[in-house]
Design a protein around this motif. Structure first.
Motif, PDB file in Angstrom:
ATOM      1  N   ASP A 120     -84.299 -61.817   6.090  1.00 26.83           N
ATOM      2  CA  ASP A 120     -84.219 -60.393   5.738  1.00 26.83           C
ATOM      3  C   ASP A 120     -85.194 -59.572   6.581  1.00 26.83           C
ATOM      4  OD1 ASP A 120     -82.290 -60.929   3.862  1.00 26.83           O
ATOM      5  OD2 ASP A 120     -83.669 -60.926   2.152  1.00 26.83           O
ATOM      6  N   LEU A 121     -86.405 -60.088   6.755  1.00 24.25           N
ATOM      7  CA  LEU A 121     -87.406 -59.376   7.559  1.00 24.25           C
ATOM      8  C   LEU A 121     -86.922 -59.186   8.994  1.00 24.25           C
ATOM      9  CD1 LEU A 121     -90.265 -58.283   8.223  1.00 24.25           C
ATOM     10  CD2 LEU A 121     -90.974 -60.663   8.561  1.00 24.25           C
ATOM     11  N   LEU A 122     -86.397 -60.246   9.589  1.00 25.22           N
ATOM     12  CA  LEU A 122     -85.989 -60.176  10.986  1.00 25.22           C
ATOM     13  C   LEU A 122     -84.714 -59.355  11.158  1.00 25.22           C
ATOM     14  CD1 LEU A 122     -86.762 -63.828  12.130  1.00 25.22           C
ATOM     15  CD2 LEU A 122     -88.082 -61.754  12.568  1.00 25.22           C
ATOM     16  N   GLU A 123     -83.798 -59.434  10.201  1.00 24.37           N
ATOM     17  CA  GLU A 123     -82.586 -58.616  10.296  1.00 24.37           C
ATOM     18  C   GLU A 123     -82.925 -57.135  10.209  1.00 24.37           C
ATOM     19  OE1 GLU A 123     -79.952 -60.022   7.276  1.00 24.37           O
ATOM     20  OE2 GLU A 123     -79.084 -61.596   8.546  1.00 24.37           O
ATOM     21  N   GLY A 124     -83.927 -56.808   9.400  1.00 20.62           N
ATOM     22  CA  GLY A 124     -84.322 -55.409   9.269  1.00 20.62           C
ATOM     23  C   GLY A 124     -85.192 -54.920  10.400  1.00 20.62           C
ATOM     24  N   ARG A 125     -85.966 -55.830  10.980  1.00 17.86           N
ATOM     25  CA  ARG A 125     -86.948 -55.425  11.999  1.00 17.86           C
ATOM     26  C   ARG A 125     -86.536 -55.765  13.418  1.00 17.86           C
ATOM     27  NH1 ARG A 125     -89.621 -53.787  15.251  1.00 17.86           N
ATOM     28  NH2 ARG A 125     -91.847 -53.235  15.283  1.00 17.86           N
ATOM     29  N   LEU A 152     -82.932 -56.185  19.704  1.00 13.67           N
ATOM     30  CA  LEU A 152     -82.845 -57.195  20.758  1.00 13.67           C
ATOM     31  C   LEU A 152     -82.352 -56.576  22.062  1.00 13.67           C
ATOM     32  CD1 LEU A 152     -82.761 -60.128  21.848  1.00 13.67           C
ATOM     33  CD2 LEU A 152     -80.456 -60.309  20.857  1.00 13.67           C
ATOM     34  N   ARG A 153     -81.289 -55.796  21.975  1.00 11.81           N
ATOM     35  CA  ARG A 153     -80.746 -55.192  23.198  1.00 11.81           C
ATOM     36  C   ARG A 153     -81.705 -54.146  23.773  1.00 11.81           C
ATOM     37  NH1 ARG A 153     -76.711 -58.399  25.044  1.00 11.81           N
ATOM     38  NH2 ARG A 153     -76.943 -56.913  26.747  1.00 11.81           N
ATOM     39  N   ALA A 154     -82.432 -53.462  22.896  1.00 15.06           N
ATOM     40  CA  ALA A 154     -83.425 -52.503  23.377  1.00 15.06           C
ATOM     41  C   ALA A 154     -84.537 -53.221  24.138  1.00 15.06           C
ATOM     42  CB  ALA A 154     -84.002 -51.705  22.209  1.00 15.06           C
ATOM     43  N   SER A 155     -84.926 -54.392  23.662  1.00 18.49           N
ATOM     44  CA  SER A 155     -85.943 -55.175  24.355  1.00 18.49           C
ATOM     45  C   SER A 155     -85.442 -55.604  25.730  1.00 18.49           C
ATOM     46  CB  SER A 155     -86.318 -56.419  23.539  1.00 18.49           C
ATOM     47  OG  SER A 155     -86.912 -56.064  22.317  1.00 18.49           O
ATOM     48  N   VAL A 156     -84.185 -56.022  25.793  1.00 19.62           N
ATOM     49  CA  VAL A 156     -83.606 -56.444  27.076  1.00 19.62           C
ATOM     50  C   VAL A 156     -83.560 -55.272  28.042  1.00 19.62           C
ATOM     51  CG1 VAL A 156     -81.518 -57.297  28.203  1.00 19.62           C
ATOM     52  CG2 VAL A 156     -82.269 -58.305  26.037  1.00 19.62           C
ATOM     53  N   ASP A 157     -83.127 -54.113  27.559  1.00 22.42           N
ATOM     54  CA  ASP A 157     -83.000 -52.944  28.432  1.00 22.42           C
ATOM     55  C   ASP A 157     -84.356 -52.446  28.917  1.00 22.42           C
ATOM     56  OD1 ASP A 157     -80.282 -53.054  28.087  1.00 22.42           O
ATOM     57  OD2 ASP A 157     -80.229 -51.563  26.479  1.00 22.42           O
ATOM     58  N   SER A 158     -85.361 -52.531  28.045  1.00 17.95           N
ATOM     59  CA  SER A 158     -86.684 -52.023  28.416  1.00 17.95           C
ATOM     60  C   SER A 158     -87.534 -53.067  29.124  1.00 17.95           C
ATOM     61  CB  SER A 158     -87.429 -51.540  27.168  1.00 17.95           C
ATOM     62  OG  SER A 158     -87.727 -52.627  26.307  1.00 17.95           O
ATOM     63  N   GLY A 159     -87.159 -54.333  28.974  1.00 19.90           N
ATOM     64  CA  GLY A 159     -87.951 -55.401  29.571  1.00 19.90           C
ATOM     65  C   GLY A 159     -89.216 -55.713  28.793  1.00 19.90           C
ATOM     66  N   LEU A 206     -94.059 -55.659  15.895  1.00 20.78           N
ATOM     67  CA  LEU A 206     -93.376 -56.774  15.247  1.00 20.78           C
ATOM     68  C   LEU A 206     -94.314 -57.955  15.098  1.00 20.78           C
ATOM     69  CD1 LEU A 206     -90.870 -58.252  14.199  1.00 20.78           C
ATOM     70  CD2 LEU A 206     -90.270 -58.764  16.581  1.00 20.78           C
ATOM     71  N   TRP A 207     -95.135 -58.202  16.124  1.00 25.89           N
ATOM     72  CA  TRP A 207     -96.078 -59.320  16.078  1.00 25.89           C
ATOM     73  C   TRP A 207     -97.036 -59.177  14.890  1.00 25.89           C
ATOM     74  CZ3 TRP A 207     -94.362 -62.809  19.310  1.00 25.89           C
ATOM     75  CH2 TRP A 207     -95.127 -63.930  19.617  1.00 25.89           C
ATOM     76  N   ARG A 208     -97.533 -57.938  14.685  1.00 24.18           N
ATOM     77  CA  ARG A 208     -98.442 -57.713  13.558  1.00 24.18           C
ATOM     78  C   ARG A 208     -97.713 -57.862  12.222  1.00 24.18           C
ATOM     79  NH1 ARG A 208    -100.406 -53.798  17.241  1.00 24.18           N
ATOM     80  NH2 ARG A 208     -99.012 -52.225  16.373  1.00 24.18           N
ATOM     81  N   GLU A 209     -96.450 -57.428  12.176  1.00 26.02           N
ATOM     82  CA  GLU A 209     -95.673 -57.582  10.942  1.00 26.02           C
ATOM     83  C   GLU A 209     -95.438 -59.054  10.626  1.00 26.02           C
ATOM     84  OE1 GLU A 209     -92.235 -55.120  10.272  1.00 26.02           O
ATOM     85  OE2 GLU A 209     -92.971 -53.623  11.706  1.00 26.02           O
ATOM     86  N   LEU A 210     -95.160 -59.843  11.648  1.00 22.99           N
ATOM     87  CA  LEU A 210     -95.000 -61.275  11.437  1.00 22.99           C
ATOM     88  C   LEU A 210     -96.309 -61.883  10.936  1.00 22.99           C
ATOM     89  CD1 LEU A 210     -92.895 -62.301  14.577  1.00 22.99           C
ATOM     90  CD2 LEU A 210     -92.110 -62.200  12.210  1.00 22.99           C
ATOM     91  N   GLY A 211     -97.409 -61.412  11.511  1.00 25.74           N
ATOM     92  CA  GLY A 211     -98.712 -61.893  11.052  1.00 25.74           C
ATOM     93  C   GLY A 211     -98.971 -61.533   9.608  1.00 25.74           C
ATOM     94  N   ARG A 228     -82.750 -68.025  15.473  1.00 22.66           N
ATOM     95  CA  ARG A 228     -81.454 -67.400  15.198  1.00 22.66           C
ATOM     96  C   ARG A 228     -81.449 -65.946  15.652  1.00 22.66           C
ATOM     97  NH1 ARG A 228     -79.153 -64.370  11.130  1.00 22.66           N
ATOM     98  NH2 ARG A 228     -76.951 -64.818  10.690  1.00 22.66           N
ATOM     99  N   ALA A 229     -82.569 -65.245  15.439  1.00 21.92           N
ATOM    100  CA  ALA A 229     -82.662 -63.829  15.803  1.00 21.92           C
ATOM    101  C   ALA A 229     -83.066 -63.628  17.254  1.00 21.92           C
ATOM    102  CB  ALA A 229     -83.661 -63.133  14.888  1.00 21.92           C
ATOM    103  N   LEU A 230     -83.352 -64.719  17.982  1.00 17.56           N
ATOM    104  CA  LEU A 230     -83.795 -64.645  19.375  1.00 17.56           C
ATOM    105  C   LEU A 230     -85.062 -63.808  19.533  1.00 17.56           C
ATOM    106  CD1 LEU A 230     -80.786 -64.390  21.898  1.00 17.56           C
ATOM    107  CD2 LEU A 230     -82.473 -66.225  21.620  1.00 17.56           C
ATOM    108  N   VAL A 231     -85.972 -63.938  18.585  1.00 16.71           N
ATOM    109  CA  VAL A 231     -87.240 -63.208  18.678  1.00 16.71           C
ATOM    110  C   VAL A 231     -87.995 -63.717  19.904  1.00 16.71           C
ATOM    111  CG1 VAL A 231     -89.432 -62.681  17.567  1.00 16.71           C
ATOM    112  CG2 VAL A 231     -87.343 -62.916  16.189  1.00 16.71           C
TER     113      VAL A 231
END
Length: 318
Positions: free
Chosen positions: A18-23, A29-36, A43-48, A80-83
């Protein structure tokens, strides 16, 4: 003995999904690919904050106090979320590198051969190293796993043998650290393999040819069935290795998970046909990430050598 996940473990897995689907859903994912941008510090702090990195730290040290069986469940969801990012290295660094457990520090590791380090440009530390080594960017297959080839020690006056430098630090991690890194990477691979099964089955039900969904054709059915079998066998091996912690079982789990992720993504590409080779489809991202992970912590050759050594040392082979 019951090896099925407990209710608490299932709840933990569902909460992470649920956390990863929402965040970090497909749009992120596609925004990360486009921005590099491979590492999202927010997200790292949220995972922490959610305990992702401190999952196995004792409660007395500010951790969650769980074990490897729970860790592989949450890493499966991240796969699964390709984080992107050095999830495994930061998890292993919790309690060792300040800020790793809380997700305020990004920690990478010498988990690749040839003096290569992933996410070096975005990391605050390298596991087991004093300071950040200097590195030269090299082309990476996965757009969200930037690679650097280590050239010399941090602060050194002249270039050194980066490959030997990285190998020396990796050998210093110890067998337990390498084994845990391999197992958690295998869990990431399993999550990716299961996701490509979902993608292939969904597309096979939507795409029509000759007046019917392509999933009705036997060749496509066989591809999807083979993907599922490989993924479930790998998942079973990863779960078992997390319970036993035996080096041989971890090596076998990594072998099976790498195969499931790489071959699963390739078969998913076949189900998608020409569409699967386009930049807009997510399948190629799973394949490229699987290629990189297959070389991290324990390669196929290293796992095979470990398994062979165990078989030769077995009393039944003497």
């Amino acid at each position: 003995m019951d090896f099925q996940p407990t209710e608490d473990q299932r709840d933990l897995r569902a909460a992470v999904r649920d956390l990863l689907e929402g965040r970090y859903g497909r749009e992120a994912l596609r925004a990360s690919v486009d921005s590099g941008t491979a590492v999202d510090r927010g997200l790292w702090r949220e995972l922490g904050a959610a305990g992702f990195f401190a999952l196995r730290l004792p409660e007395s040290e500010g951790g969650v106090g769980l074990g490897l069986p729970e860790a592989v469940l949450v890493f499966e969801e991240a796969g699964r979320a390709l984080v992107p990012g050095p999830l495994v290295a930061t998890h292993l660094a919790a309690g060792v590198v300040p800020g790793a457990a809380a997700g305020t520090a990004v920690v990478t590791a010498f988990d690749l051969g040839g003096g290569l380090v992933a996410h070096l440009g975005e990391a605050d530390a390298v596991l087991g190293a004093d300071g950040l080594p200097d590195g030269e960017p090299v082309r990476a297959a996965d757009p969200l796993t930037p690679l650097h080839r280590v050239r010399r020690r941090a602060g050194a006056a002249a270039p050194g043998d980066g490959s030997a430098y990285g190998s020396a630090h990796r050998s210093a991690y110890g067998s337990t650290c390498v084994s845990e890194g391999a197992l958690l990477t295998a869990a990431l691979q399993v999550g990716s393999a299961l996701r490509t099964v979902e993608l292939a089955v969904r597309y096979a039900g939507e795409r029509e040819q000759f007046g019917q969904p392509i999933g009705a054709f036997q060749a496509v059915k066989h591809l999807c069935a083979q993907m599922l079998v490989r993924a479930e066998v790998a998942r079973t091996a990863v779960y078992a290795a997390a319970v036993t912690g035996e080096p041989g079982e971890v090596a076998a789990a990594k072998l099976l998970a790498d195969e499931a992720a790489v071959l699963g993504a390739r078969d998913c590409l076949q189900v998608y046909g020409g569409m699967g080779f386009t930049w807009e489809a997510d399948v190629h991202l799973h394949l490229k990430r699987a290629w990189v992970r297959a070389e991290q912590w324990r390669t196929a050759a290293e796992a095979e050598e470990l398994l062979a050594a165990e078989l030769l040392d077995s009393p039944d082979t003497r």
